[in-house]
Structure formats: structure tokens, C-alpha cells
Design an enzyme around this catalytic site. Structure first.
Site, mmCIF file in Angstrom:
data_model
loop_
_atom_site.group_PDB
_atom_site.id
_atom_site.type_symbol
_atom_site.label_atom_id
_atom_site.label_comp_id
_atom_site.label_asym_id
_atom_site.label_seq_id
_atom_site.Cartn_x
_atom_site.Cartn_y
_atom_site.Cartn_z
ATOM 1 N N SER A 35 11.614 -1.616 0.946
ATOM 2 C CA SER A 35 10.982 -1.767 2.172
ATOM 3 C C SER A 35 11.375 -2.778 1.990
ATOM 4 O O SER A 35 10.906 -3.969 1.052
ATOM 5 C CB SER A 35 10.004 -0.982 2.677
ATOM 6 O OG SER A 35 9.824 0.159 2.189
ATOM 7 N N HIS A 89 11.115 8.611 -1.806
ATOM 8 C CA HIS A 89 9.820 8.304 -2.422
ATOM 9 C C HIS A 89 9.202 10.117 -2.653
ATOM 10 O O HIS A 89 9.582 10.683 -1.363
ATOM 11 C CB HIS A 89 9.475 7.400 -0.822
ATOM 12 C CG HIS A 89 9.191 6.391 -0.416
ATOM 13 N ND1 HIS A 89 10.781 5.769 0.435
ATOM 14 C CD2 HIS A 89 8.831 5.293 -1.023
ATOM 15 C CE1 HIS A 89 10.619 4.623 0.085
ATOM 16 N NE2 HIS A 89 9.384 3.699 -0.517
ATOM 17 N N TYR A 91 6.061 10.415 -0.884
ATOM 18 C CA TYR A 91 5.928 11.140 0.273
ATOM 19 C C TYR A 91 6.309 11.525 1.048
ATOM 20 O O TYR A 91 6.092 12.183 2.015
ATOM 21 C CB TYR A 91 4.757 9.667 0.518
ATOM 22 C CG TYR A 91 5.764 8.187 1.284
ATOM 23 C CD1 TYR A 91 6.635 8.895 2.470
ATOM 24 C CD2 TYR A 91 5.593 7.203 0.433
ATOM 25 C CE1 TYR A 91 7.374 7.708 2.653
ATOM 26 C CE2 TYR A 91 6.635 6.251 0.933
ATOM 27 C CZ TYR A 91 7.219 6.607 2.441
ATOM 28 O OH TYR A 91 8.071 6.195 2.980
ATOM 29 N N GLU A 92 7.977 11.768 0.568
ATOM 30 C CA GLU A 92 8.697 12.842 2.029
ATOM 31 C C GLU A 92 8.769 13.699 1.551
ATOM 32 O O GLU A 92 8.988 14.575 1.541
ATOM 33 C CB GLU A 92 9.974 12.052 1.668
ATOM 34 C CG GLU A 92 10.373 10.363 2.115
ATOM 35 C CD GLU A 92 11.346 9.643 1.461
ATOM 36 O OE1 GLU A 92 12.589 10.449 2.040
ATOM 37 O OE2 GLU A 92 11.752 8.735 0.964
ATOM 38 N N SER A 207 6.239 3.264 -4.546
ATOM 39 C CA SER A 207 7.701 3.193 -5.419
ATOM 40 C C SER A 207 7.628 2.979 -6.928
ATOM 41 O O SER A 207 6.666 2.355 -7.582
ATOM 42 C CB SER A 207 8.923 2.882 -4.703
ATOM 43 O OG SER A 207 8.247 1.066 -4.531
ATOM 44 N N ASN A 230 2.025 -7.840 2.481
ATOM 45 C CA ASN A 230 1.166 -7.787 3.316
ATOM 46 C C ASN A 230 -0.637 -8.358 1.825
ATOM 47 O O ASN A 230 0.299 -7.243 0.625
ATOM 48 C CB ASN A 230 0.457 -6.343 3.948
ATOM 49 C CG ASN A 230 1.057 -5.314 3.312
ATOM 50 O OD1 ASN A 230 2.096 -4.545 2.954
ATOM 51 N ND2 ASN A 230 -0.245 -4.902 2.592
ATOM 52 N N HIS A 242 3.588 -1.190 8.906
ATOM 53 C CA HIS A 242 4.753 -0.333 8.195
ATOM 54 C C HIS A 242 5.359 -1.379 8.790
ATOM 55 O O HIS A 242 6.331 -2.437 7.990
ATOM 56 C CB HIS A 242 5.438 0.572 8.543
ATOM 57 C CG HIS A 242 6.802 0.989 7.539
ATOM 58 N ND1 HIS A 242 6.493 0.166 5.925
ATOM 59 C CD2 HIS A 242 7.605 0.870 7.309
ATOM 60 C CE1 HIS A 242 7.709 0.812 5.550
ATOM 61 N NE2 HIS A 242 8.590 1.410 6.304
HETATM 62 CL CL1 6GU Z 1 -1.525 -2.514 -0.013
HETATM 63 N N1 6GU Z 1 -0.201 -0.262 -0.439
HETATM 64 C C1 6GU Z 1 0.747 0.852 -0.180
HETATM 65 N N2 6GU Z 1 0.674 1.656 -1.146
HETATM 66 N N3 6GU Z 1 1.727 0.540 -0.758
HETATM 67 C C2 6GU Z 1 2.555 -0.664 0.116
HETATM 68 C C3 6GU Z 1 1.100 -1.230 0.496
HETATM 69 C C4 6GU Z 1 -0.076 -0.864 0.458
HETATM 70 N N4 6GU Z 1 1.411 -2.716 1.312
HETATM 71 C C5 6GU Z 1 3.047 -2.525 0.915
HETATM 72 N N5 6GU Z 1 3.626 -1.087 0.361
#
Ligand code: 6GU
Length: 267
Positions: A35, A89, A91-92, A207, A230, A242
């Protein structure tokens, strides 16, 4: 497309199809673009061939937004590089095999080097959105392994010290960090982020860890690169979404792509 229940036979079948469709019998390096990394693809090089993951057996079309599901075969100097634009992923909900099938296929296709990129939340004081961080080690918080049976693989130096040194030589401002891989798809709570910080985690994502283990088990050299998209929950005072992950990728794409290109040339 058919899959067999034997993961290594499934990877060999996909690698054979890849060789047929690209006309290239052996690839050298695979780059998995996560991503936020898709806009960096063009900087790596011009693809000689573009496939869809659905052209190869055993691949699930990636579900996450911002993952195109393409596979490129890109000449970089003398090397042939496979670039996967997206990944599956955990989670899918398709299970663990589709998560690691891409990496296993690439290794079956000849790749001795596996480059894993991802978008991550930053935990460490001073981390900035848009900053690339070399993964020095990981904490696998998925409670899963892609391996079954008495396969006691050593994970010391999982993230190649040699490739990390090469990367520092390309960009001396690069920092390193420990990446925690969680199942997602929800982001963490602030309490979980405080816990992870206490565990020595610098980056958090959904991932990479399972792919790195599968690649090491196949004998490949692993390199991991996170883009901090982030700050993790509770650190910025802002809710997480996202879209900021994708936006941070767009803003840094050209720098990330050039870094990858230089690394591929040097690797
Ligand atoms: Cl804060 N957490 C997770 N698990 N995945 C992320 C993220 C945070 N920021 C981008 N991908």
C-alpha cells in the site's frame, strides 16, 4: 486457475506459467510493492511484460484499495526484476497460503533476493510521515507461521545486513527500525501502541512478516522497507484512515522508486 494443496508445487506451477508468459526462464529479484508504494513502480523501470496476478495459478486478486494486482517483469541493468503491484493480506480471510504464494513463486522463478515494501504506522519519537525506514528485524504478532512441520528455520539476521549496508551507502539518511506485523484489518488502539513501544517496536503494519519468513525458509535474501504513512494511534491526536496511507505514498513515490532502483542495481 487451479491450486494444489502442496505450496511448493503450487509455486513451481505458477513459476512455470510466469516463464511461459514472460519468455524469461529466470528472474533475479522480486519487489513486492505494498500500500502506498504503487506510484513508485514506474521509477523502478519500464516493464518488458505486464501480467495480471489472475494470469498465474494460485494468486488471489489483492483486495486492498491501491493494489492493482499486476505483475511486471522489468529489466534493471543485467538483472530481471519481478515487481508485484499489490499483495494478499491475512485480513482478507483467504488463509495464509495466498499471503506467501507470491514470494514462493518468485523464488521458484529464480529470485534469490526478496524485497518487501509496506506502509507502516510510525511509533518512534521523531518519525515523520513520508520517511522510508529499513526494517532491521520484526515481531510477528499474527500468531501464524507460513511453515508447517518440523521446519525450524533460523531467523537471525532475517533482514539482510548486506543489503541494509548497501542501502545506507545509497542514502546515508536512512534509519532502521523494528517492524511489528499484526493481522489487522483494524488499526491498533492507543493502549496496544504503548505496549508495542514497550516491546521495542518502531513500525506497525499488516504485512511483510509472513512473507519474510517464507522467503527465508526458501533460502532467499530478504530486504524490507517501510514507508511511514502515518503516526500510530494516540501519537498524532488524529484518527487513522487508509486514505492517508495512499496519500503519503503518492507524495513520496518518486523518492521511494529511485531508492528501490538504486538498490536493485547494487544488489
Ligand atoms: Cl497505525 N497500523 C497498522 N497495523 N498498519 C498500518 C498503520 C498502522 N499505518 C499504516 N499501516
Amino acid at each position: 486457475p487451479t491450486t494444489t494443496s502442496d505450496p511448493s508445487a503450487a509455486a513451481s506451477a505458477a513459476a512455470a506459467k510466469l516463464a511461459e508468459l514472460t519468455g524469461i526462464g529466470r528472474h533475479d529479484i522480486v519487489v513486492v510493492l505494498g500500500s502506498g508504494w504503487q506510484p513508485a513502480a514506474e521509477e523502478i523501470g519500464r516493464p518488458a511484460t505486464e501480467l495480471s496476478m489472475s494470469d498465474l495459478p494460485g494468486f488471489a486478486a489483492p483486495g486492498a484499495i491501491g493494489h492493482s494486482g499486476k505483475i511486471w517483469s522489468v529489466p534493471v541493468g543485467e538483472k530481471r526484476v519481478l515487481v508485484t503491484l499489490g499483495r494478499t493480506h491475512l485480513y482478507e480471510g483467504k488463509g495464509i497460503e495466498p499471503v506467501v504464494h507470491g514470494v514462493r513463486t518468485a523464488v521458484a522463478a529464480g529470485c534469490r533476493t526478496v524485497v518487501l515494501t509496506n506502509a507502516a504506522g510510525g511509533l518512534r519519537e521523531g518519525m515523520q510521515v513520508g520517511q522510508p525506514v529499513l526494517i532491521s528485524d520484526h515481531v510477528n504478532m499474527t500468531a501464524r507461521s507460513p511453515l508447517v512441520g518440523a521446519n525450524f528455520v533460523d531467523l537471525t539476521d532475517l533482514y539482510s545486513p548486506r543489503l541494509r549496508e548497501l542501502a545506507h551507502g545509497i542514502d546515508s539518511s536512512l534509519e532502521e527500525g523494528v517492524y511489528a506485523g499484526l493481522p489487522g484489518p483494524h488499526f491498533e488502539t492507543p493502549a496496544e501502541i504503548r505496549m508495542l513501544r514497550g516491546l521495542g517496536v518502531d513500525l506497525v503494519g499488516m504485512s511483510t512478516v509472513l512473507e519474510a519468513i517464507a522467503a527465508r525458509a526458501e533460502g532467499a535474501e530478504v530486504f524490507g522497507l517501510s514507508l511511514v504513512t502515518n503516526l500510530a494511534a494516540g501519537l498524532s491526536g488524529q484518527p487513522l484512515n487508509h486514505q492517508e496511507v495512499l496519500d503519503a505514498g503518492k507524495a513520496s513515490a518518486s523518492r521511494m522508486g529511485k531508492l528501490l532502483r538504486s538498490l536493485l542495481e547494487a544488489a
